[in-house]
Structures are given as structure tokens and as C-alpha cells.
Design a protein around this motif. Structure first.
Motif, PDB file in Angstrom:
ATOM      1  N   LEU A   1       0.822  -1.208   0.000  1.00  0.00           N
ATOM      2  CA  LEU A   1       0.000   0.000   0.000  1.00  0.00           C
ATOM      3  C   LEU A   1       0.861   1.265   0.000  1.00  0.00           C
ATOM      4  N   GLY A   2       1.913   1.257   0.828  1.00  0.00           N
ATOM      5  CA  GLY A   2       2.792   2.417   0.874  1.00  0.00           C
ATOM      6  C   GLY A   2       3.444   2.684  -0.464  1.00  0.00           C
ATOM      7  N   PHE A   3       3.882   1.615  -1.136  1.00  0.00           N
ATOM      8  CA  PHE A   3       4.516   1.754  -2.451  1.00  0.00           C
ATOM      9  C   PHE A   3       3.526   2.274  -3.481  1.00  0.00           C
ATOM     10  N   VAL A   4       2.331   1.675  -3.524  1.00  0.00           N
ATOM     11  CA  VAL A   4       1.318   2.068  -4.514  1.00  0.00           C
ATOM     12  C   VAL A   4       0.874   3.515  -4.298  1.00  0.00           C
ATOM     13  N   PHE A   5       0.650   3.889  -3.051  1.00  0.00           N
ATOM     14  CA  PHE A   5       0.213   5.258  -2.771  1.00  0.00           C
ATOM     15  C   PHE A   5       1.275   6.277  -3.202  1.00  0.00           C
ATOM     16  N   LEU A   6       2.545   5.966  -2.940  1.00  0.00           N
ATOM     17  CA  LEU A   6       3.590   6.925  -3.292  1.00  0.00           C
ATOM     18  C   LEU A   6       3.788   7.003  -4.806  1.00  0.00           C
ATOM     19  N   VAL A   7       3.693   5.870  -5.497  1.00  0.00           N
ATOM     20  CA  VAL A   7       3.769   5.885  -6.961  1.00  0.00           C
ATOM     21  C   VAL A   7       2.633   6.732  -7.533  1.00  0.00           C
ATOM     22  N   ALA A   8       1.416   6.537  -6.986  1.00  0.00           N
ATOM     23  CA  ALA A   8       0.267   7.321  -7.451  1.00  0.00           C
ATOM     24  C   ALA A   8       0.462   8.806  -7.175  1.00  0.00           C
ATOM     25  N   ALA A   9       1.017   9.123  -6.004  1.00  0.00           N
ATOM     26  CA  ALA A   9       1.238  10.531  -5.647  1.00  0.00           C
ATOM     27  C   ALA A   9       2.251  11.184  -6.581  1.00  0.00           C
ATOM     28  N   ILE A  10       3.362  10.485  -6.817  1.00  0.00           N
ATOM     29  CA  ILE A  10       4.418  11.053  -7.660  1.00  0.00           C
ATOM     30  C   ILE A  10       3.971  11.178  -9.115  1.00  0.00           C
ATOM     31  N   GLY A  11       3.174  10.231  -9.571  1.00  0.00           N
ATOM     32  CA  GLY A  11       2.803  10.187 -10.982  1.00  0.00           C
ATOM     33  C   GLY A  11       1.580  11.006 -11.362  1.00  0.00           C
ATOM     34  N   THR A  12       0.857  11.545 -10.390  1.00  0.00           N
ATOM     35  CA  THR A  12      -0.346  12.316 -10.707  1.00  0.00           C
ATOM     36  C   THR A  12      -0.117  13.812 -10.501  1.00  0.00           C
ATOM     37  N   ASP A  13      -1.006  14.595 -11.054  1.00  0.00           N
ATOM     38  CA  ASP A  13      -0.816  16.054 -11.099  1.00  0.00           C
ATOM     39  C   ASP A  13      -1.865  16.804 -10.283  1.00  0.00           C
TER      40      ASP A  13
ATOM     41  N   ILE B   1      12.656   3.936  -3.928  1.00  0.00           N
ATOM     42  CA  ILE B   1      13.788   3.011  -4.111  1.00  0.00           C
ATOM     43  C   ILE B   1      14.046   2.241  -2.820  1.00  0.00           C
ATOM     44  N   LEU B   2      14.006   2.944  -1.694  1.00  0.00           N
ATOM     45  CA  LEU B   2      14.225   2.275  -0.409  1.00  0.00           C
ATOM     46  C   LEU B   2      13.132   1.250  -0.113  1.00  0.00           C
ATOM     47  N   MET B   3      11.885   1.576  -0.461  1.00  0.00           N
ATOM     48  CA  MET B   3      10.804   0.620  -0.245  1.00  0.00           C
ATOM     49  C   MET B   3      10.982  -0.632  -1.099  1.00  0.00           C
ATOM     50  N   THR B   4      11.419  -0.426  -2.344  1.00  0.00           N
ATOM     51  CA  THR B   4      11.650  -1.576  -3.224  1.00  0.00           C
ATOM     52  C   THR B   4      12.762  -2.462  -2.673  1.00  0.00           C
TER      53      THR B   4
ATOM     54  N   LEU C   1      15.166  -7.222  10.796  1.00  0.00           N
ATOM     55  CA  LEU C   1      15.393  -5.993  11.568  1.00  0.00           C
ATOM     56  C   LEU C   1      15.891  -4.876  10.658  1.00  0.00           C
ATOM     57  N   PHE C   2      16.833  -5.212   9.789  1.00  0.00           N
ATOM     58  CA  PHE C   2      17.387  -4.230   8.857  1.00  0.00           C
ATOM     59  C   PHE C   2      16.301  -3.722   7.909  1.00  0.00           C
ATOM     60  N   THR C   3      15.398  -4.619   7.500  1.00  0.00           N
ATOM     61  CA  THR C   3      14.280  -4.222   6.640  1.00  0.00           C
ATOM     62  C   THR C   3      13.388  -3.200   7.338  1.00  0.00           C
ATOM     63  N   GLY C   4      13.088  -3.464   8.619  1.00  0.00           N
ATOM     64  CA  GLY C   4      12.275  -2.521   9.383  1.00  0.00           C
ATOM     65  C   GLY C   4      12.910  -1.151   9.461  1.00  0.00           C
ATOM     66  N   LEU C   5      14.231  -1.126   9.672  1.00  0.00           N
ATOM     67  CA  LEU C   5      14.947   0.152   9.743  1.00  0.00           C
ATOM     68  C   LEU C   5      14.943   0.867   8.397  1.00  0.00           C
ATOM     69  N   ILE C   6      15.033   0.097   7.304  1.00  0.00           N
ATOM     70  CA  ILE C   6      14.991   0.698   5.969  1.00  0.00           C
ATOM     71  C   ILE C   6      13.642   1.362   5.719  1.00  0.00           C
ATOM     72  N   PHE C   7      12.555   0.684   6.105  1.00  0.00           N
ATOM     73  CA  PHE C   7      11.225   1.268   5.901  1.00  0.00           C
ATOM     74  C   PHE C   7      11.028   2.511   6.763  1.00  0.00           C
TER      75      PHE C   7
END
Length: 211
Positions: free
Chosen positions: A18-30, A103-106, A125-131
Motif C-alpha cells: 500500500l505504501g509503495f502504490v500510494f507513493l507511486v500514485a502521488a508522484i505520478g499524478t498532477d 527506491i528504499l521501499m523496493t 530488523l534491517f528491513t524494518g529500519l529501511i522502511f
């Protein structure tokens, strides 16, 4: 009620997507902000549509074509004012930060998948810190954008002087910005879920060793 590891895994996966999809939608829309100039159109008896909506990369007139925004990374800035230079710097900042969060989410999602599959608590644990880092970057990008919006509005008011045309124009944030905020919340929840998962995996391993 005891929380099961697989439930936490599904929670992290769901909110990560959901976080990835929402951010892609935000960046790609006007629709980061909308300019409703319907009152000004009636006031000036103009047949031209003055209302518009803008994204991170371009501005669009309703029922018309879109125009790209000024490239904030061009070095041809000698003939512009200091406030305009500051706006360009802020523009360049948030158009870098928000894709960086993607990129970090991916990377984090891929790492989390293999970490959970291998039941490796350190990887999870490292994944959690990345997110959580991605969420912090998203928040920085959103904060910069809001400052940019406020600064641009002040600049427009200054340039228009005493015409008071903005009294007939309604400017407000749009749903693209709301999507970015939803992404920020989802990133935080995903990061916390991975941290919890890492702790659960560590406890599971210690229990297995004790047996």
C-alpha cells in the motif's frame, strides 16, 4: 491474545505494498495542489479556463494541455530573484527525496521477503529500519513541498501587488498530496511490523535452542 508471526508477516506485506502504490500514485499524478479560478473567470468575463492543477513535474489547465515546470537542476539561474532560487532548491529537494523513498521501499521489500523466508532476524530488523528511514525521507519530502507551496504562494501575492486577484482564486492541496501522506503512514506501520517480526523470530530461535 497472542499475535501470530504469519499475521505480522501479512500485515507488513499489505502495508508495504500500500505504501509503495500510494507513493507511486502521488508522484505520478498532477493533483498536488488545485487552483480554482471559477470566480475570477466570472469576475473578468473571461472565456479562457484559468483553473489548473499541478503535480511535481508539470502544471495542467483544466480542459487543456500540461506544461512542464522549470527544471530545478538547470544552472541558468543568474537572472532570477533570490526567493525564486530558494523555491527552485526546494523543488529540486522534494523531487529527489520522494523517488528515493520509493527506491528504499523496493529494496526493503525484497530484503524483507528473503529475510522472512530464511527466518533471519537481523535481515528482518534491517528491513524494518529501511522502511522507517524511507518514511523519514518521505516526511522530509512532504515537509519541503508544503514549505515550497507556502513560499510560492507568497511570491505570487508579492508579484501581483495590489491587484487582489487572488481574492477571487481558491488554492488548496489535492488528493495526490493525501496519497503521499497515506504512504508515509503505511511506511511507518510496515517498518514497525518488521521490527516486531524480527523480535518474534529471535524469541522463536531462543526457544528452539532452549528445547
Amino acid at each position: 491474545m497472542k499475535v501470530k508471526p504469519h499475521a505480522v508477516s501479512w500485515f507488513a506485506a499489505l502495508f508495504g505494498v500500500l505504501g509503495f502504490v500510494f507513493l507511486v500514485a502521488a508522484i505520478g499524478t498532477d493533483f498536488w495542489y488545485l487552483v480554482d479560478a471559477s470566480k475570477l473567470e466570472r469576475f473578468s468575463n473571461s472565456t479562457e479556463k484559468l483553473s489548473s492543477h499541478s503535480g511535481l513535474w508539470r502544471t495542467c489547465r483544466f480542459e487543456s494541455t500540461c506544461q512542464p515546470m522549470v527544471n530545478p537542476f538547470k544552472r541558468e539561474t543568474e537572472n532570477i530573484t533570490l526567493p525564486h532560487k530558494q523555491l527552485l532548491k526546494m523543488h529540486g529537494t522534494f523531487v529527489v527525496l520522494l523517488p528515493l523513498s520509493l527506491i528504499l521501499m523496493t529494496f526493503g521489500g525484497t530484503l524483507g521477503f528473503f529475510g522472512n523466508l530464511a527466518r533471519a532476524s537481523l535481515l528482518v530488523l534491517f528491513t524494518g529500519l529501511i522502511f522507517l528511514l524511507g518514511a523519514l525521507i518521505t516526511l522530509a519530502g512532504l515537509s519541503t513541498y508544503i514549505s515550497y507551496f507556502s513560499g510560492a504562494l507568497k511570491e505570487v501575492r508579492f508579484l501581483m501587488g495590489t491587484y487582489r486577484l487572488l481574492d477571487h482564486v481558491h488554492i488548496h492541496f489535492g488528493w495526490s498530496l493525501a496519497f503521499a501522506w497515506f504512504s508515509f503512514v503505511a511506511e511507518v506501520l510496515t517498518g514497525l511490523a518488521f521490527l516486531l517480526m524480527s523480535r518474534m523470530i529471535g524469541l522463536e530461535r531462543r526457544q528452539n535452542h532452549a528445547i
